[in-house]
Each structure stands twice: as structure tokens, then as C-alpha cells.
Design a protein around this motif. Structure first.
Motif, PDB file in Angstrom:
ATOM      1  N   VAL A 231       6.655   8.611 -13.689  1.00 60.25           N
ATOM      2  CA  VAL A 231       6.664  10.014 -13.134  1.00 60.25           C
ATOM      3  C   VAL A 231       6.079   9.720 -11.632  1.00 60.25           C
ATOM      4  CG1 VAL A 231       5.834  10.999 -15.281  1.00 60.25           C
ATOM      5  CG2 VAL A 231       3.903  10.314 -13.723  1.00 60.25           C
ATOM      6  N   GLY A 232       5.991   8.590 -10.888  1.00 54.62           N
ATOM      7  CA  GLY A 232       5.867   8.423  -9.511  1.00 54.62           C
ATOM      8  C   GLY A 232       4.427   8.545  -9.121  1.00 54.62           C
ATOM      9  N   GLN A 233       3.515   8.866 -10.088  1.00 52.93           N
ATOM     10  CA  GLN A 233       2.123   8.783  -9.773  1.00 52.93           C
ATOM     11  C   GLN A 233       1.399   7.580  -8.968  1.00 52.93           C
ATOM     12  OE1 GLN A 233       0.335  11.784  -9.792  1.00 52.93           O
ATOM     13  NE2 GLN A 233      -1.325  10.959  -8.673  1.00 52.93           N
ATOM     14  N   ILE A 234       1.958   6.318  -9.654  1.00 58.27           N
ATOM     15  CA  ILE A 234       1.557   5.246  -9.030  1.00 58.27           C
ATOM     16  C   ILE A 234       3.196   4.439  -9.009  1.00 58.27           C
ATOM     17  CG2 ILE A 234      -0.451   5.314 -10.211  1.00 58.27           C
ATOM     18  CD1 ILE A 234       0.415   3.300 -12.067  1.00 58.27           C
ATOM     19  N   ALA A 235       2.975   3.373  -8.332  1.00 59.30           N
ATOM     20  CA  ALA A 235       4.170   2.348  -8.217  1.00 59.30           C
ATOM     21  C   ALA A 235       3.849   1.082  -8.142  1.00 59.30           C
ATOM     22  CB  ALA A 235       4.798   2.736  -6.754  1.00 59.30           C
ATOM     23  N   PRO A 236       4.749   0.148  -8.626  1.00 55.88           N
ATOM     24  CA  PRO A 236       4.426  -1.205  -8.601  1.00 55.88           C
ATOM     25  C   PRO A 236       4.340  -1.740  -7.031  1.00 55.88           C
ATOM     26  CG  PRO A 236       6.398  -0.802 -10.243  1.00 55.88           C
ATOM     27  CD  PRO A 236       6.094   0.659  -9.593  1.00 55.88           C
ATOM     28  N   ALA A 237       3.556  -2.553  -6.920  1.00 54.97           N
ATOM     29  CA  ALA A 237       3.315  -3.064  -5.701  1.00 54.97           C
ATOM     30  C   ALA A 237       3.433  -4.569  -5.510  1.00 54.97           C
ATOM     31  CB  ALA A 237       1.809  -2.704  -5.019  1.00 54.97           C
ATOM     32  N   LEU A 238       3.650  -5.134  -4.111  1.00 56.62           N
ATOM     33  CA  LEU A 238       3.562  -6.349  -3.784  1.00 56.62           C
ATOM     34  C   LEU A 238       2.055  -6.967  -3.939  1.00 56.62           C
ATOM     35  CD1 LEU A 238       6.378  -6.138  -1.152  1.00 56.62           C
ATOM     36  CD2 LEU A 238       6.712  -6.933  -3.504  1.00 56.62           C
ATOM     37  N   PRO A 239       2.132  -8.469  -4.041  1.00 56.95           N
ATOM     38  CA  PRO A 239       0.914  -9.032  -3.850  1.00 56.95           C
ATOM     39  C   PRO A 239       0.370  -8.795  -2.803  1.00 56.95           C
ATOM     40  CG  PRO A 239       2.606 -10.518  -4.984  1.00 56.95           C
ATOM     41  CD  PRO A 239       3.145  -9.164  -4.385  1.00 56.95           C
ATOM     42  N   LEU A 240      -1.251  -8.856  -2.540  1.00 56.87           N
ATOM     43  CA  LEU A 240      -1.730  -8.758  -1.427  1.00 56.87           C
ATOM     44  C   LEU A 240      -1.277  -9.844  -0.106  1.00 56.87           C
ATOM     45  CD1 LEU A 240      -5.397  -7.391  -2.698  1.00 56.87           C
ATOM     46  CD2 LEU A 240      -3.259  -5.990  -1.727  1.00 56.87           C
TER      47      LEU A 240
ATOM     48  N   SER B 148       7.183   0.881   3.000  1.00 61.05           N
ATOM     49  CA  SER B 148       5.610   0.674   2.779  1.00 61.05           C
ATOM     50  C   SER B 148       5.732  -0.949   2.415  1.00 61.05           C
ATOM     51  CB  SER B 148       5.331   1.448   1.567  1.00 61.05           C
ATOM     52  OG  SER B 148       4.133   0.934   0.789  1.00 61.05           O
ATOM     53  N   PRO B 149       4.816  -1.436   3.309  1.00 60.95           N
ATOM     54  CA  PRO B 149       4.585  -2.938   2.893  1.00 60.95           C
ATOM     55  C   PRO B 149       3.636  -3.099   2.049  1.00 60.95           C
ATOM     56  CG  PRO B 149       2.887  -2.084   4.595  1.00 60.95           C
ATOM     57  CD  PRO B 149       3.835  -1.024   4.338  1.00 60.95           C
ATOM     58  N   VAL B 150       2.961  -2.233   1.097  1.00 59.13           N
ATOM     59  CA  VAL B 150       2.505  -2.248  -0.144  1.00 59.13           C
ATOM     60  C   VAL B 150       3.201  -2.260  -1.321  1.00 59.13           C
ATOM     61  CG1 VAL B 150       0.581  -1.096  -1.461  1.00 59.13           C
ATOM     62  CG2 VAL B 150       0.225  -1.137   0.966  1.00 59.13           C
ATOM     63  N   THR B 151       4.108  -1.220  -1.506  1.00 59.02           N
ATOM     64  CA  THR B 151       4.984  -1.072  -2.628  1.00 59.02           C
ATOM     65  C   THR B 151       6.208  -1.844  -2.344  1.00 59.02           C
ATOM     66  OG1 THR B 151       6.196   0.861  -1.821  1.00 59.02           O
ATOM     67  CG2 THR B 151       4.074   0.996  -3.117  1.00 59.02           C
ATOM     68  N   GLY B 152       6.636  -2.103  -0.987  1.00 60.07           N
ATOM     69  CA  GLY B 152       7.917  -2.793  -0.718  1.00 60.07           C
ATOM     70  C   GLY B 152       8.970  -2.083  -0.986  1.00 60.07           C
ATOM     71  N   GLY B 153       8.682  -0.756  -1.043  1.00 64.13           N
ATOM     72  CA  GLY B 153       9.742   0.496  -1.130  1.00 64.13           C
ATOM     73  C   GLY B 153       9.724   1.419  -0.245  1.00 64.13           C
ATOM     74  N   GLY B 154      10.313   2.766  -0.385  1.00 65.36           N
ATOM     75  CA  GLY B 154      10.205   3.876   0.439  1.00 65.36           C
ATOM     76  C   GLY B 154       9.498   4.813   0.177  1.00 65.36           C
ATOM     77  N   VAL B 155       8.612   5.473   0.907  1.00 64.20           N
ATOM     78  CA  VAL B 155       7.999   6.834   0.836  1.00 64.20           C
ATOM     79  C   VAL B 155       8.605   7.962   1.623  1.00 64.20           C
ATOM     80  CG1 VAL B 155       5.742   7.760   0.898  1.00 64.20           C
ATOM     81  CG2 VAL B 155       5.814   5.271   0.393  1.00 64.20           C
ATOM     82  N   GLU B 156       8.740   9.222   0.947  1.00 64.26           N
ATOM     83  CA  GLU B 156       9.348  10.340   1.654  1.00 64.26           C
ATOM     84  C   GLU B 156       8.496  10.898   2.534  1.00 64.26           C
ATOM     85  OE1 GLU B 156      12.286  13.981   0.591  1.00 64.26           O
ATOM     86  OE2 GLU B 156      11.498  12.820  -1.062  1.00 64.26           O
TER      87      GLU B 156
END
Length: 533
Positions: A389-398, A430-438
């Protein structure tokens, strides 16, 4: 139409959307959720997007994943020229754009011998059978064993009622004169006249009338590329799987994560019907019938390898997650396909509160007690729902965050500078998720103002107005265009204050700010790094 288009729309450019389904971390999470091993947590990864359109998604993903080598192709010279221009502005050195056809792309010099991911969004249903075969040949030749393919397509039976509508529109447009947008507008008007005349087709197929109303609200470039190509194929899943199977691909799961949870999507009676079907491909076809599915976003794998039970748990433990919507407590309503998704606040609140402190691995959340006494199956189901539902997202390793943050800052600065002139580009990397944020144009201008040393929301709003006013731009509020400077400034200041209170902390957590490195908080980084290792 000219021959080089192969029947594809060329009279109007495609949209500049970011498609989150292409995100490598999400593709890897999908495989993990489905119990499959993947290599997207390795080094020297390669990623190919076929039919990249304007190339915005590819550019954003290259910025957010500098550890991956990206290649993206499209047949349109204007698309490729624009994509290369943005890549240059953002100083991206890990992406190459190619103006090629599906037929000859495999002959391009400088391509990697094989790719870890090959992705097609909004392509497979909109090209000819001949070009689909070229795509399959490329995948067969260039996808690594164990590699993933993301493909989206229109699907039956959801399109069954609207197939005649599409035929009406394209036939009318072919007869018309003028530019493509003019012919589309005339065809839409003709279809509305048919519907208004009380024709039996529209009367007996309310879904077609609803789709026609929906089309009227969409921009011309979306409508042109969705409905007015020469080739347009809504697939039965069994047929899609058979075609992809010729390239040694097998179905892994849906990147729309909630669609992998039958307990969320179906009633007990419907689940019982599905459980009668033992063949996984035919089972997916039955799911589409129960859902009246019209669009699928799927992951396929070349040589799928299932985790052992212990290995699957280990993959989940290593998965990093990040909050993507603010959460300050209270009950949240989760919806999917118009239905409420049941989740217990007592279960999800501790997880969201923990992630509000920064990205964390599942193992870290478990060690903190964020899951309470939940059973493992309930934990993975809850995390899948929250991500779906987009409340959280998979993220890249720290590990590697610093280099990703630097690449994202350069890209995001280029996007925010473009917001001075246009509202077309609406996502940051986003360098955290590796994806985009609107983020909308105003939010991008507020970030740009902060990067110039302006500290207060009032100052951010003033800068935004100094940019917008000379362009004749005016804000709207409650359906009314604000004409005076005082009204526009008041609304901009209110929006900037809201952004500072609600959105800016999340932007900082996801690494979207422009002004300084090291701005991404992460809870218990040493613990998380130790877990990831």
C-alpha cells in the motif's frame, strides 16, 4: 505513419512519469516475498530497460543506484535526446541510452554480455507480434541465468468490454485530418456522441462508458500511446506466460505486492476455487477472472531457484525497509482495489514508529521487539501489506549510502532546477530506497530554496513566488484562481509551512534534501550494518 515507427504512435511524445515497478530493490523484494533467490544484492549488476520512453525512470534509477550499470533503449530520437540531456545535467556516468529498434538492439556495440534485469513497462501489449519476438530473442540471448524480467501488459478479461471502444476510436482517428492530437480529440467526441445516442453497446457495457469518461480526463500523450497504436493486445495470462516461456522464463510473482496475497484479495469461497487448480499458470488466469483484471505488473525469472526455509528467513532478516509516508500514531486505513485491507494497529504501529526513526533491517526490527509476539507468517504478511500500500518501501543496504546520496543530490538538483520552468518532472531519487519519491513543483522549489541557504518556510514561499510570478503562474484554491500577489503568497506560505512540518522530515529520512551530505538519519546503523553482514 512512417515505417520506422512500426505502427507505434510517433506524432506525440510519451509522458515523463516515474514507474516504481522498475525499481531494483522492489523487484528483489518481490522475489524474496515469493520465496525465490535473486542476485540483486550483489556487485557489478547490469540492468536494461527496453522501450524506455522519455528515459526519466531509467535516469532516476541510475542516480539512486550508482552501483548498477544501466542501459535503456527507445526507437524515438526525441525521447533519447531528452534522456541523454537529463543524464548529462545530472552527471550520471552509469547509464547509456540507445536509439535503436527491438530488431537491431542486440547488435549494439558496448552492451554487456548479459543483464541481471531486463524490464519493459508499457511495451509488451503495444507492439506487434514480430517485435515481441525480437524482444523475446533479446531476453533469451542477454538475460543471465537467474536473472529477472519485469513486464507489464494489458490483460483479459478486464479489457473485454472495451475492445470495441478502442476499435471505434482508432478507426475514427485514421479517417480524420490534422495533427494526431486533433484527430484523437475528434475521435473522442465521436465516441461520446455514439454513447449519448443510446447505442446498445454502451448501454449494455457500462464499463466502456466509464472508460470513455476516464479518457476525457487524461492528457493527450497518455491517451495517444495507450489507445492509438496500430498494435494493441490485451493478454490472457496463459498466453503471456507461454510467449515468455519460449525465452525460458517462468512466473515469479506480481510486483503489485498485495496481488500475491490471496488472503487479502479473495473471499474464502474464491480461495477454495483457486485451490482446486494445481497448475500455477492456469491458477493465475483464474485469479484474473475473479478480479476482472485489466493490467498486470509481473516478474518472471530465468531459472528460478527457491530458498530453503532457513535461507528464506535469512533473506527476510537482511531486507532493509524504510518509511515512505509520515506516521505519528493513530489508526490508518489501508485500501487496495477499492477494498479495505485489514491490519491491526497494535501490530503495525510499533513497526511504523520504529521506521520513523530511520531505515532498518527486518532483523533489527525483530531485535527491538517491534513485532511483539506475532508469528513469522503474520510478520511477513504485514510487511508485504505495508509495502504493497506504499506505507513502507524496500530499501537498499546501508553500506554504500554515501555514494548513492551524492549521485542523488546531483540528480535531484537538476530536477529541482527544472521546476523553475516546468511541473513536468514530479519525482526525486532516493538513495535510501533506490527508487523515486513524488514531490510536486512547489515542494521541489521549497527544497531548492533550502539549498540556497533560505531557512524559513516564508522565505521558501517568497522564492517560489519570485519564480512563478514572472511566468504568469497563479495558484488555485477551492476551485478559484488566485489573482493577487497577497493571496498567492499566503497560500504558498501555508503550503511551505505544511511541507516543513509534514513532508520535510520524510524527505530528510529518504535522502532527498539537496544541501549537504550525511543528512539521512538511520536508526542503529551499526546494528543494521552488522545484521546485513
Amino acid at each position: 505513419m512512417t515505417n520506422w515507427t512500426s505502427g507505434y504512435v510517433a506524432g506525440i511524445d510519451y509522458t515523463y512519469d516515474f514507474h516504481r515497478q522498475l525499481t531494483p530493490s522492489l523487484l528483489g523484494f518481490t522475489a524474496t516475498r515469493q520465496g525465490l533467490r535473486h542476485g540483486l544484492d550483489g556487485d557489478q549488476l547490469t540492468y536494461c530497460e527496453l522501450g524506455c520512453g522519455q528515459g526519466f525512470s531509467a535516469n532516476l534509477l541510475a542516480a539512486a543506484n550508482p552501483h548498477i550499470e544501466f542501459h535503456a533503449m527507445d526507437f524515438s530520437p526525441s525521447h533519447i535526446a531528452g534522456a541523454r540531456e537529463l543524464a548529462q545535467e545530472a552527471a550520471l556516468d552509469n547509464i547509456r541510452f540507445h536509439e535503436r529498434s527491438f530488431e537491431d538492439f542486440g547488435e549494439t556495440s558496448g552492451l554487456p554480455a548479459a543483464f541481471d534485469v531486463i524490464a519493459l513497462h508499457g511495451v509488451y501489449s503495444w507492439v506487434s507480434q514480430e517485435n515481441r519476438q525480437h524482444i523475446l530473442n533479446f531476453i533469451s540471448d542477454r538475460l543471465k541465468p537467474g536473472g529477472l524480467v519485469y513486464v507489464s501488459c494489458n490483460t483479459q478479461p478486464g479489457w473485454a468490454a472495451s475492445v470495441p471502444l478502442r476499435r471505434i476510436l482508432t478507426s475514427r482517428a485514421e479517417q480524420g485530418r490534422g495533427t494526431l492530437p486533433e484527430r484523437i480529440s475528434e475521435a473522442m467526441g465521436f465516441a461520446r456522441r455514439l454513447a449519448g445516442a443510446g447505442g446498445g453497446y454502451f448501454g449494455k457495457n457500462p464499463a466502456a462508458a466509464a472508460r470513455l469518461d476516464h479518457l476525457a480526463s487524461m492528457p493527450d500523450n497518455y491517451t495517444a500511446h495507450e489507445y492509438f497504436n496500430k498494435d494493441w493486445t490485451p493478454f490472457f495470462f496463459e498466453d503471456l506466460a507461454a510467449e515468455l516461456g519460449s525465452a525460458k522464463l517462468s512466473f515469479a510473482g506480481s510486483v503489485s505486492l498485495l496481488d500475491n496475497l490471496d488472503c487479502v484479495r479473495f473471499t474464502p469461497q474464491q480461495q477454495a476455487l483457486l485451490d482446486e487448480e494445481g497448475d500455477p499458470v492456469r491458477r493465475e488466469g483464474l485469479r484474473d477472472v475473479l478480479l476482472d483484471e485489466h493490467f498486470r505488473s509481473d516478474v518472471f525469472v530465468k531459472g528460478g531457484r527457491a530458498h530453503t526455509p532457513r535461507g528464506e528467513v535469512g533473506a527476510w532478516f537482511a531486507a532493509t525497509l524504510a518509511l515512505t509516508r509520515p506516521y505519528s500514531g493513530g489508526v490508518l486505513k489501508f485500501h487496495h482495489r477499492g477494498q479495505d485491507v485489514p491490519l491491526d494497529q497494535a501490530e503495525y504501529a510499533p513497526v511504523l514508529q520504529a521506521l520513523a526513526q530511520g531505515p532498518a533491517t527486518v532483523r533489527s526490527l525483530l531485535d527491538q521487539g517491534a513485532f511483539g509476539t506475532m508469528q513469522w507468517g503474520d510478520i511477513t504478511r504485514m510487511l508485504t501489506v505495508l509495502a504493497g500500500v506504499g506505507q513502507i518501501a524496500p530499501a537498499l543496504p546501508l553500506d554504500g549510502l554515501e555514494s548513492r546520496a551524492a549521485a542523488c543530490r546531483a540528480f535531484n538538483l537538476a530536477i529541482c532546477k527544472r521546476a523553475e520552468e516546468s511541473d513536468v518532472l514530479r519525482h526525486l531519487a532516493s538513495p535510501v530506497t533506490g527508487g523515486g519519491v513524488e514531490l510536486d513543483r512547489f515542494e521541489q522549489l521549497f527544497l531548492l530554496a533550502r539549498s540556497k541557504g533560505l531557512e524559513t518556510p516564508a522565505e521558501w514561499a517568497d522564492l517560489a513566488w519570485r519564480i512563478l510570478a514572472p511566468q504568469g503562474q497563479r495558484l488555485q484554491h477551492e476551485g478559484r484562481v488566485l489573482e493577487t500577489e497577497e493571496e498567492n503568497l499566503a497560500l504558498l506560505r501555508a503550503r511551505a509551512s505544511h511541507f516543513a512540518a509534514r513532508r520535510l522530515p520524510l524527505c530528510e529520512s529518504l535522502g532527498l534534501t539537496l544541501e549537504a551530505p550525511g543528512c539521512v538519519p538511520a536508526q542503529d546503523q551499526e546494528q543494521a550494518k552488522g545484521t546485513a553482514a
